[in-house]
Design an enzyme around this catalytic site. Structure first.
Site, PDB file in Angstrom:
ATOM      1  N   CYS A 179       0.825  -1.210   0.000  1.00 45.78           N
ATOM      2  CA  CYS A 179       0.000   0.000   0.000  1.00 45.78           C
ATOM      3  C   CYS A 179       0.866   1.271   0.000  1.00 45.78           C
ATOM      4  O   CYS A 179       1.835   1.366   0.741  1.00 45.78           O
ATOM      5  CB  CYS A 179      -0.939   0.082   1.198  1.00 45.78           C
ATOM      6  SG  CYS A 179      -2.173  -1.190   1.222  1.00 45.78           S
ATOM      7  N   ARG A 181       6.118  -0.560  -4.271  1.00 46.02           N
ATOM      8  CA  ARG A 181       5.713  -1.178  -3.013  1.00 46.02           C
ATOM      9  C   ARG A 181       4.783  -2.368  -3.233  1.00 46.02           C
ATOM     10  O   ARG A 181       4.588  -3.180  -2.337  1.00 46.02           O
ATOM     11  CB  ARG A 181       5.015  -0.143  -2.117  1.00 46.02           C
ATOM     12  CG  ARG A 181       5.913   0.998  -1.736  1.00 46.02           C
ATOM     13  CD  ARG A 181       5.152   2.073  -1.026  1.00 46.02           C
ATOM     14  NE  ARG A 181       4.685   1.662   0.277  1.00 46.02           N
ATOM     15  CZ  ARG A 181       5.412   1.662   1.377  1.00 46.02           C
ATOM     16  NH1 ARG A 181       6.667   2.039   1.310  1.00 46.02           N
ATOM     17  NH2 ARG A 181       4.912   1.290   2.530  1.00 46.02           N
ATOM     18  N   GLY A 228      -1.987  -0.653   6.217  1.00 47.22           N
ATOM     19  CA  GLY A 228      -1.857  -1.416   7.462  1.00 47.22           C
ATOM     20  C   GLY A 228      -3.026  -2.376   7.631  1.00 47.22           C
ATOM     21  O   GLY A 228      -3.760  -2.638   6.673  1.00 47.22           O
ATOM     22  N   GLU A 255      20.256 -16.627  -2.438  1.00 46.59           N
ATOM     23  CA  GLU A 255      19.864 -15.335  -3.009  1.00 46.59           C
ATOM     24  C   GLU A 255      19.640 -15.465  -4.530  1.00 46.59           C
ATOM     25  O   GLU A 255      18.676 -14.932  -5.070  1.00 46.59           O
ATOM     26  CB  GLU A 255      20.947 -14.286  -2.688  1.00 46.59           C
ATOM     27  CG  GLU A 255      20.754 -12.917  -3.293  1.00 46.59           C
ATOM     28  CD  GLU A 255      19.484 -12.199  -2.847  1.00 46.59           C
ATOM     29  OE1 GLU A 255      18.790 -12.682  -1.953  1.00 46.59           O
ATOM     30  OE2 GLU A 255      19.189 -11.161  -3.457  1.00 46.59           O
ATOM     31  N   LYS A 262      16.073 -14.736  -6.451  1.00 42.34           N
ATOM     32  CA  LYS A 262      15.905 -13.789  -7.555  1.00 42.34           C
ATOM     33  C   LYS A 262      15.119 -14.435  -8.698  1.00 42.34           C
ATOM     34  O   LYS A 262      14.213 -13.847  -9.261  1.00 42.34           O
ATOM     35  CB  LYS A 262      17.264 -13.299  -8.106  1.00 42.34           C
ATOM     36  CG  LYS A 262      18.081 -12.436  -7.203  1.00 42.34           C
ATOM     37  CD  LYS A 262      17.579 -11.021  -7.033  1.00 42.34           C
ATOM     38  CE  LYS A 262      16.580 -10.867  -5.944  1.00 42.34           C
ATOM     39  NZ  LYS A 262      16.968 -10.608  -4.594  1.00 42.34           N
ATOM     40  N   HIS A 313      22.132 -35.738   0.573  1.00 40.52           N
ATOM     41  CA  HIS A 313      21.203 -36.052   1.663  1.00 40.52           C
ATOM     42  C   HIS A 313      19.750 -35.886   1.215  1.00 40.52           C
ATOM     43  O   HIS A 313      18.850 -35.811   2.043  1.00 40.52           O
ATOM     44  CB  HIS A 313      21.502 -35.182   2.883  1.00 40.52           C
ATOM     45  CG  HIS A 313      22.875 -35.414   3.415  1.00 40.52           C
ATOM     46  ND1 HIS A 313      23.231 -36.570   4.078  1.00 40.52           N
ATOM     47  CD2 HIS A 313      24.006 -34.668   3.318  1.00 40.52           C
ATOM     48  CE1 HIS A 313      24.516 -36.516   4.396  1.00 40.52           C
ATOM     49  NE2 HIS A 313      25.009 -35.374   3.933  1.00 40.52           N
TER      50      HIS A 313
HETATM   51  C1  AGP Z   1      14.177  -9.498  -2.034  1.00 44.12           C
HETATM   52  O1  AGP Z   1      14.380  -9.432  -3.388  1.00 44.12           O
HETATM   53  C2  AGP Z   1      12.828  -9.140  -1.573  1.00 44.12           C
HETATM   54  N1  AGP Z   1      12.409  -7.892  -2.005  1.00 44.12           N
HETATM   55  C3  AGP Z   1      12.563  -9.439  -0.100  1.00 44.12           C
HETATM   56  O2  AGP Z   1      12.971 -10.733   0.194  1.00 44.12           O
HETATM   57  C4  AGP Z   1      13.190  -8.453   0.921  1.00 44.12           C
HETATM   58  O3  AGP Z   1      14.564  -8.624   0.971  1.00 44.12           O
HETATM   59  C5  AGP Z   1      12.541  -8.691   2.291  1.00 44.12           C
HETATM   60  O4  AGP Z   1      11.164  -8.460   2.201  1.00 44.12           O
HETATM   61  C6  AGP Z   1      13.142  -7.835   3.370  1.00 44.12           C
HETATM   62  O5  AGP Z   1      12.999  -6.474   3.102  1.00 44.12           O
HETATM   63  P1  AGP Z   1      13.820  -5.389   3.900  1.00 44.12           P
HETATM   64  O6  AGP Z   1      15.251  -5.611   3.600  1.00 44.12           O
HETATM   65  O7  AGP Z   1      13.305  -4.078   3.396  1.00 44.12           O
HETATM   66  O8  AGP Z   1      13.518  -5.593   5.355  1.00 44.12           O
END
Ligand code: AGP
Length: 608
Positions: A2, A27, A99, A482, A486, A505
């Site tokens: 939001c 966002r 929220g 990571e 991605k 395993h």
């Molecule tokens: C990663 O590509 C994501 N956007 C997500 O995992 C992100 O790292 C996670 O939501 C944590 O966000 P922050 O670092 O703003 O706390």
């Protein structure tokens, strides 16, 4: 999650609102809406899907009102429909909300008994009615909002417009971010800085419990009890251009290519041949006092959690302190052993991730010293922490984190060196060596980016594969997690990262000729082990893409190779993630997915 914008001033509000919402698109959202007061009327437009749908509905020439509110909604309570989109209105009260109102069902029942009926499925509409109900008694907006919020449980950032008073906007925040931009004859409220940058760089980061009112020329802030409070006005050093694509096809690609520059910025002033690593941010916390830390606890989510995973290897090997790395969403609901000698490090790009904030709060309550590693000045985690080490990545707009990760690693490596010095675990000559190596880091990242052409060609080959397995060891284990994240996030391909030693395993059962394996094989103690692991998957028919220094590639093995520059073994995680970022980007680009705003994801996860 939001995005909120509220504008009051002398410009046409609609342009500021739509421009602001565009800057908050990252966002994540699935519907959008705006409301403007014009000629004593509230004009509202709402639409499902992308902001472009809303923009198409609006004739800006017809809308000249200078006060308005806007919203991008990431559906929680109720589906992403036009009726559920914000702004919501009840009588005079026009409202946008970010929220979750946790006791909304209870409140709804009580309001229904008082004769209220609702048109949407949202918790937000309850807030409108709640304020409207209080207005019957108080007649004035500010006390009505204050009283209504006293009945609410949950998290919110709200901006309220009074249909009968175009000269004021009201706001409140509890648990969800809200920033106030102070302009010349105009004031703007928004969920995040990029929505405000084009108008002013003077900003107030509102705190939990803050409520207030703005007009074009004034602002007032009160605490939850209605007592006036003063807040610091910050001067933001981000440039509006930083939040633009700058000729790149996507923000993500721009942000990948910005890495040499922002890593350089993150290092600036923090390393010197004479002093080693300088982190004045930690001076107050540890300055003259005895360094009384016997445990380091990381809390973070997603990519930031992966950065913590790398730091664990670094700190344990160089500083000899036990390190725990927890997913914030798990940490907050267990009973972790934390005490006064724990140093908790909360890592968050946005500084607003609800789980990370709750985990950091828990650690602090139990007596831990709290350091934030964060990219956003003034964000919630920085206010909670005893000290903050800022990454200087600039605004990261692409939902998939890239430059935030590598600058987090840079800061965490600086912290490791700083700690090792503090604990007298590193010799001066070794520290000098590492500082020298760090100076070369931006250049080495630039060289890693040169792999782009090879990666792009390979991406075509891997485009239809699923699953894709990533393997690594040591500090490169979190890096493969990571890389897999991605690929999942932006290409929607099922990918998993494994510690290479774990393959036999279980996961090796997945491997056949249709399952590509991407292996990181940096120079070092674990190289031979990695080569054995590659042999295991190659023997089962997998095509293996190897990423490493040229002389590390075992002869006759692997379907493809990406050469990496020679570097200090501690720095290779920062270099080796780069081709993985590019790989995910190129596959997603060829598939035509929405790279900067992937489906179902939000950049800043401000609710649980
Ligand atoms: C990663 O590509 C994501 N956007 C997500 O995992 C992100 O790292 C996670 O939501 C944590 O966000 P922050 O670092 O703003 O706390």
């Amino acid at each position: 999650m939001c995005g909120i914008v509220g504008y009051i001033g002398d410009r046409s509000a609609i342009s500021v609102l739509l421009d602001g919402l565009q800057h908050l698109e990252y966002r994540g959202y699935d519907s959008a809406g705006v409301a403007v007061i014009q000629d004593d009327q509230v004009i509202t437009h709402r639409s499902v899907g992308k902001l472009a749908n809303l923009i198409q509905k609006i004739d800006r020439r017809e809308l000249h009102g200078t006060v308005g509110i806007g919203h991008t909604r990431w559906a929680t309570h109720g589906r992403p429909t036009e009726v559920n989109a914000h702004p919501h209105q009840e009588g005079r009260v026009v409202l946008v909300h970010n929220g979750i109102i946790e006791n909304y069902l209870d409140l709804r029942r009580k309001l229904e008994k008082l004769g209220h009926s609702f048109t949407s499925e949202t918790d937000t509409e309850i807030l409108c009615h709640l304020v409207a109900e209080q207005l019957k008694k108080t007649k004035q907006m500010q006390p009505a909002i204050q009283k209504a919020l006293a009945l609410v449980e949950g998290s919110y950032a709200i901006v309220v417009m009074d249909a009968e008073d175009p000269d004021r906007l009201y706001f409140a925040r509890q648990g969800s971010p809200l920033v106030l931009g102070l302009g010349e004859k105009e004031n703007i409220l928004a969920s995040d800085v990029p929505a405000i940058l084009a108008y002013t760089r003077k900003m107030v980061f509102l705190e939990d419990g803050d409520r207030g009112v703005i007009s074009a020329k004034k602002f007032e802030i009160f605490d939850a009890k209605g007592k006036p409070v003063k807040r610091k006005v910050a001067q933001i050093d981000w440039d509006p251009v930083m939040a633009e694509k700058g000729g790149y096809k996507h923000f993500m690609l721009k942000e990948i290519f910005e890495q040499p520059k922002v890593i350089g910025d993150t290092l600036a002033g923090r390393i010197s041949a004479k002093h080693g690593v300088v982190l004045p941010e930690l001076a107050e916390l540890f300055g003259s006092k005895k360094f009384d830390v016997d445990h380091i606890q990381f809390v973070a989510c997603g990519t930031s959690w992966h950065a913590a995973g790398v730091a664990r290897y670094w700190i344990e090997s160089l500083c000899g302190i036990p390190v725990s790395v927890d997913l914030a969403s798990e940490f907050r609901y267990r009973n972790p052993v934390i005490g006064k000698k724990t140093l908790c490090v909360a890592i968050s790009q946005s500084g607003e991730t609800a789980d990370t904030l709750a985990a950091a709060q828990l650690a602090k309550r139990r007596g831990a010293k709290l350091i934030a590693v964060c990219n956003v000045q003034g964000s919630s985690v920085t206010r909670l922490a005893h000290a903050t080490l800022y990454t200087r990545a600039g605004p990261e707009i692409g939902v998939a984190s890239t430059k935030a990760f590598t600058t987090q690693l840079t800061v965490l490596w600086l912290l490791t060196l700083w700690l090792s010095r503090k604990l007298k675990k590193i010799k001066t000559a070794a520290l000098e060596q590492e500082v020298k190596a760090l100076k070369r880091l931006p250049g080495l990242v630039q060289t890693s980016l040169e792999s782009h052409n090879e990666v792009r060609a390979l991406a075509k080959q891997f485009m239809n594969a699923s699953p894709v397995l990533f393997i690594g060891r040591g500090t490169h284990y979190p890096v493969v997690l990571e890389g897999a994240l991605k690929l999942k996030e932006i290409a929607y391909i099922h990918a998993e990262g494994f510690a290479a030693g774990e393959l036999k395993h279980g996961p090796i059962a997945l491997v056949d000729q249709d399952v590509p394996v991407i292996a990181l094989l940096p120079q070092g103690d674990l190289l031979e082990k990695m080569i054995s692991n590659i042999q295991e998957v190659a023997a089962r028919g997998a095509s293996v893409l190897m990423i490493g220094e040229k002389n590390c590639f075992p002869k006759g093995m692997g379907t493809a190779h990406i050469p990496m520059p020679k570097a200090s073994s501690y720095l290779t995680p920062i270099l080796y993630v780069v081709p993985l970022q590019l790989f995910a980007y190129d596959i997603a680009d060829q598939m035509g997915t929405d790279i900067d705003q992937p489906r179902n994801l939000a950049k800043s996860v401000t609710v649980e």
